[in-house]
Design a protein around this motif. Structure first.
Motif, short mmCIF file in Angstrom:
data_model
loop_
_atom_site.label_atom_id
_atom_site.label_comp_id
_atom_site.label_asym_id
_atom_site.label_seq_id
_atom_site.Cartn_x
_atom_site.Cartn_y
_atom_site.Cartn_z
N ARG A 404 52.47 14.85 103.11
CA ARG A 404 53.54 14.97 102.11
C ARG A 404 53.82 16.42 101.76
NH1 ARG A 404 52.57 9.43 98.84
NH2 ARG A 404 51.31 8.60 100.51
N ILE A 405 52.77 17.22 101.79
CA ILE A 405 52.97 18.64 101.48
C ILE A 405 53.79 19.31 102.57
CG2 ILE A 405 51.75 20.86 101.31
CD1 ILE A 405 49.49 19.36 99.91
N VAL A 406 53.58 18.89 103.83
CA VAL A 406 54.26 19.59 104.92
C VAL A 406 55.67 19.08 105.19
CG1 VAL A 406 52.07 20.18 106.03
CG2 VAL A 406 53.35 18.16 106.80
N ILE A 407 56.08 18.00 104.55
CA ILE A 407 57.43 17.47 104.84
C ILE A 407 58.52 18.54 104.66
CG2 ILE A 407 59.24 15.86 104.08
CD1 ILE A 407 57.05 13.76 103.72
N PRO A 408 58.60 19.21 103.51
CA PRO A 408 59.70 20.18 103.37
C PRO A 408 59.66 21.33 104.39
CG PRO A 408 58.74 19.65 101.23
CD PRO A 408 57.84 19.07 102.26
N PRO A 409 58.52 22.00 104.57
CA PRO A 409 58.53 23.06 105.59
C PRO A 409 58.74 22.54 107.01
CG PRO A 409 56.32 22.77 104.70
CD PRO A 409 57.23 21.97 103.85
N LEU A 410 58.25 21.32 107.27
CA LEU A 410 58.44 20.72 108.59
C LEU A 410 59.93 20.46 108.83
CD1 LEU A 410 56.15 20.10 110.50
CD2 LEU A 410 56.25 17.72 109.80
N GLU A 472 61.42 13.25 101.48
CA GLU A 472 60.58 13.94 100.52
C GLU A 472 60.49 13.15 99.22
OE1 GLU A 472 60.88 18.29 98.57
OE2 GLU A 472 61.89 18.00 100.47
N ARG A 473 61.63 12.66 98.76
CA ARG A 473 61.67 11.93 97.50
C ARG A 473 60.96 10.59 97.64
NH1 ARG A 473 67.47 11.90 96.29
NH2 ARG A 473 67.32 14.16 96.21
N ARG A 474 61.20 9.98 98.79
CA ARG A 474 60.65 8.65 99.03
C ARG A 474 59.12 8.70 99.05
NH1 ARG A 474 58.67 4.72 99.87
NH2 ARG A 474 59.04 2.90 101.17
N TYR A 475 58.57 9.75 99.62
CA TYR A 475 57.12 9.78 99.83
C TYR A 475 56.41 10.74 98.89
CZ TYR A 475 57.88 6.98 103.95
OH TYR A 475 58.23 5.97 104.78
N ARG A 476 57.11 11.26 97.91
CA ARG A 476 56.42 12.22 97.06
C ARG A 476 55.31 11.53 96.28
NH1 ARG A 476 57.67 12.10 91.67
NH2 ARG A 476 59.35 10.66 91.17
N ILE A 477 54.32 12.29 95.88
CA ILE A 477 53.21 11.74 95.11
C ILE A 477 53.64 11.68 93.65
CG2 ILE A 477 50.86 12.18 94.33
CD1 ILE A 477 50.45 13.62 97.07
N GLY A 479 54.24 12.07 89.96
CA GLY A 479 53.72 13.01 88.97
C GLY A 479 53.48 14.39 89.52
N LEU A 480 53.58 14.56 90.85
CA LEU A 480 53.35 15.88 91.44
C LEU A 480 54.65 16.43 92.02
CD1 LEU A 480 49.95 15.55 93.33
CD2 LEU A 480 50.40 16.44 91.05
N GLY A 481 54.88 17.69 91.75
CA GLY A 481 56.00 18.38 92.40
C GLY A 481 57.36 17.81 92.07
N THR A 482 57.50 17.09 90.97
CA THR A 482 58.78 16.48 90.63
C THR A 482 59.85 17.52 90.38
OG1 THR A 482 57.85 16.28 88.45
CG2 THR A 482 58.08 14.26 89.70
N HIS A 483 59.46 18.69 89.90
CA HIS A 483 60.44 19.73 89.58
C HIS A 483 61.12 20.28 90.82
CE1 HIS A 483 56.44 21.40 90.15
NE2 HIS A 483 57.01 22.50 90.57
N ASN A 484 60.48 20.05 91.97
CA ASN A 484 61.06 20.59 93.21
C ASN A 484 62.12 19.67 93.80
OD1 ASN A 484 59.45 22.85 93.23
ND2 ASN A 484 57.80 21.79 94.27
N VAL A 485 62.07 18.41 93.42
CA VAL A 485 62.89 17.43 94.12
C VAL A 485 64.19 17.19 93.38
CG1 VAL A 485 62.98 15.09 95.05
CG2 VAL A 485 60.84 16.35 95.05
#
Lengths: 485, 244
Positions: A404-410, A472-477, A479-485
């Motif tokens: 999940r962390i690598v989805i955006p850079p990937l 990214e949105r579908r698989y985000r964890i 409570g984590l990283g919501t501000h990025n999406v």
């Protein structure tokens, strides 16, 4: 030009044959032609704008066709076209398949042994083109010290290089040279006159100056014994030149009303380009996906190797990353296609996929490594303390989080990979960029062509960006990283 | 009573630093031991050796007849007997509370989903967080996370529970709820080793206090004895600072 030389050699071959089998059985056909009311004409319809098949109607059209039609009018007969490959065109004439031929054929002493040429009807050869406003260049004598454009590997380029102190810039496509001159980077262009004329007709901003260099003159050919037919053709030609018909035909094919400009408005041109480019899009997608899959496999392996405790494996991975990331992709493509490709017999598709795959693998390795290392050590320890095996820890705890962390850079790399797939056009793979260059090579419409090529890439990358955001949105964890999406 | 945990002369070095230096300890079933000591004294490393997160260089650890030595052969079996709770909770961030509790039960203990869920619910009720079963860790407070982490360890039915500074990362108002859970656990007869600075907890719950310094057990004895009448000057100095 090379093509012409090959034709010449082939023609010479025929010539030898013809010398032994002189066709004296065939009588002068002018009377027959007049009696039937039909002049059978041989032509090789692959040389625009002299003779070619119209891309819409499939009819044979061109300068030569209009001219021979006008000549037939003068004689009082109808033309009947027979399409023949250029290398067989003289033997076809001499074996009686047609009465005459018109096919942008340069009058040469060798050919004149085999056939009888009319008076020259067109002066071809190399011409000098300069910007419309230029007043300093009037002939080849004014060219020393100037910046000259030419097409790579042509007679024009050879001539340009003979000019003292001139800076010669060669282009894959002569249309690019005209654009470069319009942008102020060239003082003159030496190129085939008809082609230059056509480009100037299509978009202006330049003019031809001086004498024709390496003059070549085109003639209509008849069999050696058809002196009366030749005379009829010559008379007709003379008449057309005096009554203005020749000038009209010349204006039609080389003047300012060339079909590309006259027939289509801008939107229609874009649509036409789009229809030409669209079939190349799947290849761009295919090569991107294939390359990226290879890159993902290599990248994952390199990332794991890099993290592994084994120093040798780790260093191999590090060298791979450093070397590949330090060399331009285009050089890697050349190296793999021309270097390794000759050993492993890679075609342009697999050479392209291999080069891009290896290159992107090095970048993905860094992303995967960062992704895996971004997972706090505590996650592994907590899982181990619960009794999980190393593999279970990776499978259930590390990989699900790292992926999940690598989805955006990937996704970013995938988009970059799609764009970089355009580089394989240089080894001849017919993907989107290559198709654009092809279209340009005969249309000389550069702005609209690159606009459409760019638009198609943009459509694909925008679609990918949307898909990436969705994933990214579908698989985000939660409570984590919501501000990025 | 026989010792459930026997530690025999274990040592662990990180390069030149002897983090654990020839330490021995017997723990009886149901005993609650609090390990005190200044930071860097090796108490956390000692705890981590007990469930093989650090491989010992020498010595032996015997848990209920399973022997762990420097070869590290029995790591998996030992870990099944020992549960551990960490300072940073270390809940699996990508899973909700229920899945955090189910995962190891299913993949390690090979329990069926329904059974694992039943066990999970039982321990969630024990730590008072049944209503958070479907919450993700990021939405829990620190105290709640640590209670979930305790429940997660308990789901594996360990014989011994290790706590490595379980309240150090918590805001002061959340320490109480975690200590309450631990007190209940101790009351239920769980064998526990707790690295902590919570002297109050030690006084109330611990049977024994061990004082660690420079990788060794400097002093060890019944709680009141160590806390009130420590003999060693280092222990006295440490306690005076902690109790201030």
């Amino acid at each position: 030009m090379i093509r012409r030389i090959i034709y010449l050699l082939i023609c010479l071959g025929f010539l030898i044959g013809i010398l032994f089998y002189a066709p004296d059985i065939l009588a002068d056909t002018l009377d027959d032609v007049k009696a039937k009311g039909v002049l059978v004409v041989g032509t090789d319809a692959t040389y625009p704008p002299f003779e070619y098949a119209d891309d819409q109607t499939r009819e044979i059209v061109g300068f030569d066709i209009d001219l021979i039609t006008a000549i037939c009018d003068q004689i009082g007969v109808q033309p009947q076209l027979v399409v023949v490959p250029f290398d067989a065109i003289i033997s076809g004439l001499n074996s009686g398949k047609y009465d005459c031929l018109i096919s942008a054929m340069t009058i040469t002493p060798e050919r004149a042994q085999a056939v009888l040429f009319s008076q020259p009807y067109y002066d071809a050869g190399q011409s000098i083109a300069v910007p419309l406003a230029d007043k300093s260049i009037r002939s080849i004598d004014d060219l020393p010290g100037k910046r000259i454009g030419a097409q790579l590997g042509t007679t024009g380029e050879i001539l340009a290089r003979e000019i003292p102190k001139a800076t010669v810039k060669s282009f894959d496509n002569i249309g690019e040279a005209f654009r470069d001159m319009a942008n102020g980077n060239l003082d003159a262009i030496i190129n085939d006159k008809p082609v230059s004329q056509r480009i100037i007709a299509a978009r202006g901003r330049a003019k031809l100056v001086g004498q024709i260099l390496n003059a070549e003159r085109y003639g209509i050919a008849v069999r050696k014994d058809q002196t009366r037919l030749k005379k009829a053709i010559d008379d007709a030609l003379e008449e057309l030149k005096t009554d203005g018909t020749y000038a009209n035909i010349n204006e039609k094919w080389f003047g300012s009303t060339v079909e590309l400009r006259a027939d289509r408005n801008f939107v229609a041109t874009l649509w036409h380009i789009l229809k030409y480019l669209a079939p190349a899009v799947p290849m761009t997608i295919l090569i991107t996906i294939a390359s990226f899959m290879l890159a993902a496999i290599l990248g994952l392996a390199a990332a794991v190797a890099r993290i592994s405790a084994n120093k040798i494996i780790g260093n191999i991975s590090k060298i791979y990353s450093d070397v590949v990331r330090g060399i331009p992709l285009i050089v890697q493509i050349f190296f793999i296609y021309f270097g390794l490709g000759s050993i492993f017999h890679l075609d342009e598709f697999w050479a392209g996929v291999t080069a891009i795959g290896i290159c992107y693998g090095a970048y993905l390795a860094e992303i995967f490594r960062a992704g895996i290392q971004a997972i706090p050590r505590g996650q592994t320890e907590a899982a181990l303390s619960l009794g999980m095996s190393r593999w279970q820890v990776d499978r259930h705890v590390i990989i699900p989080q790292a992926s999940r962390i690598v989805i955006p850079p990937l996704a970013n790399e995938f988009i970059a990979c799609l764009k970089d797939s355009s580089l394989v056009s240089i080894i001849g793979l017919r993907e989107l960029t290559r198709a654009g260059r092809e279209y340009l090579s005969w249309s000389y419409i550069d702005f609209a062509t690159w606009l459409m090529v760019g638009a198609l890439y943009l459509m694909m990358t925008l679609a990918l960006a949307r898909i990436s955001r969705f994933v990214e949105r579908r698989y985000r964890i939660p409570g984590l990283g919501t501000h990025n999406v | 009573m026989s010792a459930i945990l026997q530690v025999k002369n274990i040592s662990k070095s990180f390069g030149p630093v002897k983090a654990v230096d020839n330490v021995s300890l017997d723990v009886e079933k149901g005993e609650v031991i609090v390990i005190l000591g200044p930071s860097g004294s090796g108490k956390s490393t000692f705890l981590r050796c007990l469930n093989a997160l650090e491989r010992i260089d020498s010595g032996q650890i015997i848990i209920d007849d399973e022997i762990l030595d420097s070869a590290g052969r029995n790591v998996h079996d030992i870990r099944l007997e020992v549960g551990m709770v960490f300072q940073q909770f270390d809940l699996f961030m990508h899973m909700n509370v229920m899945d955090n509790l189910r995962l190891a039960q299913q993949v390690v203990r090979k329990r069926l989903r329904a059974e694992a869920e039943k066990v999970a619910i039982e321990y969630l009720m024990k730590v008072g967080l049944y209503d958070k079963a479907t919450s993700f860790p990021a939405y829990l407070s620190g105290g709640q996370k640590q209670r979930v982490a305790i429940a997660r360890a308990l789901c594996m039915n360990p014989k011994i529970m290790l706590f490595d500074e379980p309240t150090s990362a918590l805001d002061p108002e959340m320490i109480g709820e975690v200590l309450d859970v631990m007190k209940n656990l101790a009351g239920g007869g769980m064998t526990m080793l707790v690295v902590t600075h919570e002297i109050g907890f030690a006084r109330e719950v611990a049977n024994r206090v061990i004082f660690f310094d420079a990788g060794q057990i400097l002093e060890s004895g019944p709680t009141s004895e160590i806390l009130n009448t420590a003999k060693h000057p280092r222990t006295v100095e440490f306690l005076s600072k902690v109790l201030k």
